[in-house]
Design a protein around this motif. Structure first.
Motif, PDB file in Angstrom:
ATOM      1  N   LEU A  70       0.832  -1.212   0.000  1.00  0.00           N
ATOM      2  CA  LEU A  70       0.000   0.000   0.000  1.00  0.00           C
ATOM      3  C   LEU A  70       0.860   1.253   0.000  1.00  0.00           C
ATOM      4  N   PHE A  73       2.769   1.669  -3.468  1.00  0.00           N
ATOM      5  CA  PHE A  73       1.936   2.183  -4.559  1.00  0.00           C
ATOM      6  C   PHE A  73       1.308   3.518  -4.180  1.00  0.00           C
ATOM      7  N   GLY A  74       1.056   3.707  -2.879  1.00  0.00           N
ATOM      8  CA  GLY A  74       0.448   4.952  -2.418  1.00  0.00           C
ATOM      9  C   GLY A  74       1.344   6.146  -2.655  1.00  0.00           C
ATOM     10  N   ILE A  77       1.135   7.174  -6.168  1.00  0.00           N
ATOM     11  CA  ILE A  77      -0.124   7.861  -6.441  1.00  0.00           C
ATOM     12  C   ILE A  77      -0.062   9.298  -5.956  1.00  0.00           C
TER      13      ILE A  77
ATOM     14  N   GLN B 181      -3.820  -7.265  -9.417  1.00  0.00           N
ATOM     15  CA  GLN B 181      -3.288  -5.916  -9.642  1.00  0.00           C
ATOM     16  C   GLN B 181      -2.479  -5.838 -10.934  1.00  0.00           C
ATOM     17  N   SER B 187      -3.325  -1.112  -8.559  1.00  0.00           N
ATOM     18  CA  SER B 187      -2.582  -1.714  -7.447  1.00  0.00           C
ATOM     19  C   SER B 187      -3.079  -1.222  -6.095  1.00  0.00           C
ATOM     20  N   PHE B 188      -3.170   0.108  -5.951  1.00  0.00           N
ATOM     21  CA  PHE B 188      -3.494   0.668  -4.641  1.00  0.00           C
ATOM     22  C   PHE B 188      -4.861   0.174  -4.172  1.00  0.00           C
ATOM     23  N   GLU B 189      -5.843   0.251  -5.096  1.00  0.00           N
ATOM     24  CA  GLU B 189      -7.200  -0.171  -4.737  1.00  0.00           C
ATOM     25  C   GLU B 189      -7.229  -1.654  -4.388  1.00  0.00           C
TER      26      GLU B 189
END
Lengths: 217, 227
Positions: A70, A73-74, A77, B181, B187-189
């Motif tokens: 998380l 990838f976070g 984002i 993913q 990916s994040f979701e």
């Protein structure tokens, strides 16, 4: 094909230093955040308490691996392109260890008898004085053995930082294995290095615990 | 932040998420049962065995508890293969998890065995119970009843730790997530969804073990007292 040699051992040695560094970051960061969460957890203000409970439940109820994914990838984002793996791994392990340290330390803070809290209040100490002069000195004695014990968990869990591309001991082992393909030797050496780091900590933790329980023997 | 969250593309994958959760539960259940048996046997061996058994068990526990599960998984999966024995990723995952949780169970159960008071054993002796009877009724059952909460936490941790076996591509929830993913590029979701599933699973496992405890420890349920 080359076989396992001193060069590889040296590489593993450097990686072990990164493991130690990452553990230190996780412990210091997790300690700071965890202490704040522990204080929130025993705060008289209800919503602070519930926020802390929720935080601890979420961190302890999800695998570290998912947490690391998380964050990895976070961060992308959030708009950062090149994120050092050390940062992603450090943040992930900090969150992870804060969730567990908060719960350990909450128990230690609450194990200081209630009369001590009340007596401090009767003596008109401010909340800050009460915490630093009365509660913490007693709680810290109780907290030391489980905290050292948890250090072992932190060191072991840094091995998961490999999934965000951080080259620590486990990842270094994987890299070496990819080039020489002697998995048994390589991972045995890696395990031995982890053991050499963790075993003294476990022993120390156990000794501290025995010392603390002298009165109960 | 300009990122648009999009959970809708994940809807199509809900059977796979469910399947992954089910696989994780199965993997954890098998490892828990086998690990419990292994750990309890080791604890008994450490408490009452001959010196060499005690030494063997003590070394086993120390080695496992002081090395990361990830490395243990690698040793089992890649290491056993080089020794000439071919095991599937799932079998390797179960072996590694059982060996791992067996060591922790051993430590916990040992604490329980030590907590049985000597007078209890003497009383059982005086009542003429045989050695196996003493073991079963006076030592093991009360000991496990006492440490059951600690065991519960350990097995919840095991369920979460089973995610690590995705690193050798064993079939479970995290491996399913990795696949989804890379299919959807969300990916994040994906990992948020999987994180929530793990959270739910840890509640399910906790409640399941609590109910199991109620069913097994009859005395505690009827009297409502601690031992």
């Amino acid at each position: 094909m080359p076989s396992f040699s001193l060069v590889h051992l040296e590489f593993l040695g450097w990686a072990a230093l990164w493991t130690l560094g990452l553990s230190a970051i996780a412990f210091i960061g997790g300690g700071l955040v965890g202490f704040a969460v522990a204080l929130m957890r025993i705060s008289p203000i209800r919503w602070l308490r519930y926020a802390a409970i929720g935080y601890i439940q979420i961190v302890q109820g999800t695998p570290l691996l998912i947490l690391l994914f998380l964050i990895y990838f976070g961060i992308a984002i959030a708009g950062f392109q090149e994120v050092p793996a050390l940062l992603a791994a450090g943040v992930g392990l900090t969150i992870y260890s804060s969730g567990f340290l908060a719960e350990i330390w909450r128990g230690c803070l609450q194990s200081v008898p209630k009369t001590q809290w009340e007596a401090a209040e009767c003596l008109a100490l401010t909340p800050w004085q009460r915490m630093t002069r009365v509660i913490l000195p007693q709680a810290m004695r109780i907290a030391t053995p489980p905290t050292v014990g948890f250090l072992v968990q932190i060191v072991k869990n840094t091995s998961l930082a490999s999934v965000v591309g951080f080259v620590e001991l486990a990842q270094a082992g994987k890299l070496i294995n990819n080039s020489i393909f002697e998995p048994f030797t390589v991972f045995m050496v890696v395990a031995a290095i982890y053991f050499a780091i963790c075993f003294p900590l476990s022993t120390w933790s156990r000794r501290l615990e025995r010392k603390l329980n002298v009165s109960r023997r | 932040m300009t990122y648009q969250f999009d959970f809708s593309s994940l809807w199509a994958y809900w059977p796979e998420f469910l399947q992954g959760a089910w696989l994780t539960l199965q993997l954890s259940a098998v490892s828990t049962v086998l690990g419990f048996v292994l750990g309890t046997l080791c604890a008994i061996g450490r408490a009452d065995g001959p010196p060499w058994v005690k030494f063997l068990v003590a070394s086993y526990v120390e080695v496992i508890r002081n090395t990361p599960l990830l490395v243990q998984v690698f040793i089992v999966y890649f290491g056993i293969a080089t020794l000439g024995i071919k095991v599937s990723a799932n079998a390797a995952a179960v072996i590694a998890l059982v060996v791992n949780v067996g060591a922790y169970t051993c430590e916990i159960v040992r604490a329980g065995l030590e907590s049985v008071h000597k007078s209890q054993l003497e009383a059982a002796d005086c009542l003429g119970l045989s050695k196996p009877q003493i073991y079963w009724h006076v030592i093991i059952r009360p000991a496990i009843e006492r440490v059951y909460p600690a065991l519960t936490s350990q097995y919840v941790l095991l369920m979460l730790a089973s995610s690590i076996t995705s690193q050798i591509s064993a079939e479970e929830l995290t491996a399913v997530a990795n696949r989804i993913q890379s299919d959807t590029f969300r990916s994040f979701e994906t990992y948020i969804v999987v994180g929530i599933i793990y959270l739910a699973l840890s509640f399910v496992v906790r409640i399941g073990l609590w109910l199991f405890g109620l069913a097994v420890f009859v005395r505690k349920r009827k009297l409502g007292t601690a031992l």
